[in-house]
Scaffold this motif. Sequence first.
Motif, mmCIF file in Angstrom:
data_model
loop_
_atom_site.group_PDB
_atom_site.id
_atom_site.type_symbol
_atom_site.label_atom_id
_atom_site.label_comp_id
_atom_site.label_asym_id
_atom_site.label_seq_id
_atom_site.Cartn_x
_atom_site.Cartn_y
_atom_site.Cartn_z
ATOM 1 N N UNK A 1 0.824 -1.218 -0.042
ATOM 2 C CA UNK A 1 -0.029 -0.024 -0.030
ATOM 3 C C UNK A 1 0.965 1.250 -0.092
ATOM 4 N N UNK A 2 0.397 2.341 -0.741
ATOM 5 C CA UNK A 2 1.162 3.431 -0.737
ATOM 6 C C UNK A 2 1.469 4.067 0.489
ATOM 7 N N UNK A 3 0.586 4.131 1.382
ATOM 8 C CA UNK A 3 0.584 4.830 2.669
ATOM 9 C C UNK A 3 1.886 4.433 3.511
ATOM 10 N N UNK A 4 2.142 3.200 3.597
ATOM 11 C CA UNK A 4 3.305 2.972 4.222
ATOM 12 C C UNK A 4 4.684 2.728 3.422
ATOM 13 N N UNK A 5 4.446 3.427 2.340
ATOM 14 C CA UNK A 5 5.506 3.489 1.459
ATOM 15 C C UNK A 5 5.828 4.751 0.558
ATOM 16 N N UNK A 6 6.331 5.773 1.503
ATOM 17 C CA UNK A 6 6.214 7.120 0.969
ATOM 18 C C UNK A 6 7.500 7.369 0.015
ATOM 19 N N UNK A 7 8.320 6.525 -0.296
ATOM 20 C CA UNK A 7 9.385 6.782 -1.209
ATOM 21 C C UNK A 7 9.305 5.943 -2.296
ATOM 22 N N UNK A 8 8.347 5.177 -2.610
ATOM 23 C CA UNK A 8 8.271 4.126 -3.868
ATOM 24 C C UNK A 8 7.027 4.610 -4.900
ATOM 25 N N UNK A 9 7.427 4.107 -5.952
ATOM 26 C CA UNK A 9 6.555 4.664 -7.122
ATOM 27 C C UNK A 9 5.172 3.910 -7.187
ATOM 28 N N UNK A 10 4.054 4.581 -7.661
ATOM 29 C CA UNK A 10 2.882 3.888 -7.868
ATOM 30 C C UNK A 10 2.834 2.918 -8.884
#
Length: 496
Positions: free
Chosen positions: A381-390
């Motif tokens: 989930x994007x929320x726990x991955x603030x440095x990763x690309x969607x």
Amino acid sequence: MERSTLINQRKAKLEKLRSLGVEVYPRRFAQSHPIEEVIDRYSQLPAEELEKKAIKVQLCGRVVSMRGHGKVAFAHIVNGGSKLQVYIRQDKVSPRDYEIYTLLDLGDFIGVEGTLFRTRTGELTVLVGNLHFLAKALRPLPEKWHGLTDVELRYRQRYLDLLANPRTRHIFYLRSRIIKAFREFLDEEGYLEVETPMMQPIPGGATARPFKTFHNALSIDLYLRIAPELYLKRLVVGGLEKVYEINRNFRNEGISTMHNPEFTMLEFYESYSDYNDMMDLTERMLLAVAEKALGESRISYNGRRISLSPPFRRITLRDSLIKWGELSPEQLNSKEELLKIAHGLSLQVEDNISLPKLMNRLFEELVQSNLIEPTFITDYPIEISPLAKQKREDPAIVERFELFIGGLEIANAFSELNDPVEQRRRFEHQLEERAKGDAEAHWMDEDYVNALEHGLPPTGGEGIGIDRLVMLFTDSKSIREVILFPQLRPRGGAGA
RNA sequence: GGGCCGUUAGCUCAACAGGUAGAGCAACUGACUCUUAAUCAGUAGGUUGAAGGUUCGAGUCCUUCACGGCUCACCA
């Protein structure tokens, strides 16, 4: 016997040696071979041949056992982890050397000049001609048979652990070989090894609590880094297209069998690649490291044999919850349903927890321990991955994976977010989380966003926890077994 | 932070149901010229993690503290 008495006895022997004119802490000793080499070269030679050749050697090491027999004595000396027997006869050495022998204690260092022979029982042994005193041990070594088992002493006085327990020695030799194998692999792949700041004005690249310190001259707060990530990506912006760093991270969090406040991380970044490329690379790399460091492609962990031969299993976080957590797709879409399950497992979760965090929590509870065979869990989930690309097809999910082996989290990687506008948005969202009381939320790093604004190419990045990997490769249950000096509460006085 | 367990000679460990704290190794003295966990005879070594309490009497029971291990919580 009272400890001070033991030490005083040894000091008295030291003085007696001095009075004989013996230099008790000499500078050096010229050894003809390390003990290991002597064993390699001569342990197979038959006794008669040894006698005929009369091979002269000069060897040295620490005395670890002594067996006196009136006017002769046998002792074992150790160096480089190898042990050799020496044989001292009163009629073969000078009176002075014999007197030196009588003043030896277990733990002392000696050098011997002599001839190799084989004893009646067949053991390769040095018949001593000259004895040299090299250094005194004032305190006794751990007991020879049971060794040192007290866990606290093993960690606090690791030198004794290393002396007494071959396994400890083995672990740290292997750790060195593993790190070397990573370096060699990445170097061959064309990566550049770099070093980035340990002291950072803004601790970034992970969600964790930092250690804080203060720089007097600059009059600023600095933080020990929780990750090198943002600096490494700045280097990629600067045209260092493949970089890696193996170094310490510091996190101001609890200590457990899986966590030490300082731990070693390998991070590497490669331009023009994404998280799928990182998975391929990881498979090749771990196999190469295992083969180089262990000499085989399989490991044993917790009684399980685990093959590191590619390909590794790949499954999305969501599917893993369906497969091992036995959850339905409908449940996974409903926070209420997941909360019910969490409560059913008597997990302590706050009711306002977000769906993604709840999923992650359930993953750790239900899935992780099943991931014995190497498994890439993908699509977080994007929320726990603030440095990763969607992901292109689902903006709530990012191109990220974590690798699990033996139930341990070994690696974390993603397609790096290189859109500065989106990155700023993510940081701002993290600030909101922080404002809501999440002490681990990521900080705003304007300087990093500024770097992204100059253009970060498409980049895949990954971090591998070296300590946990060493645990895996050495079948160790606690991270303290693979860190030479793990963090312990300080204790007054030496030795305890 | 919570729970459980542990802390006895330098090391590894004993000590029943609360009744004089013991062994092996290491050390010391002596014997012994191929031993190897050498052997044999002898000697010494303790504020039982710390402080209180109960008791005629505490290594043992109670309280508090220190340190460690495991575990839960927290946390990548």
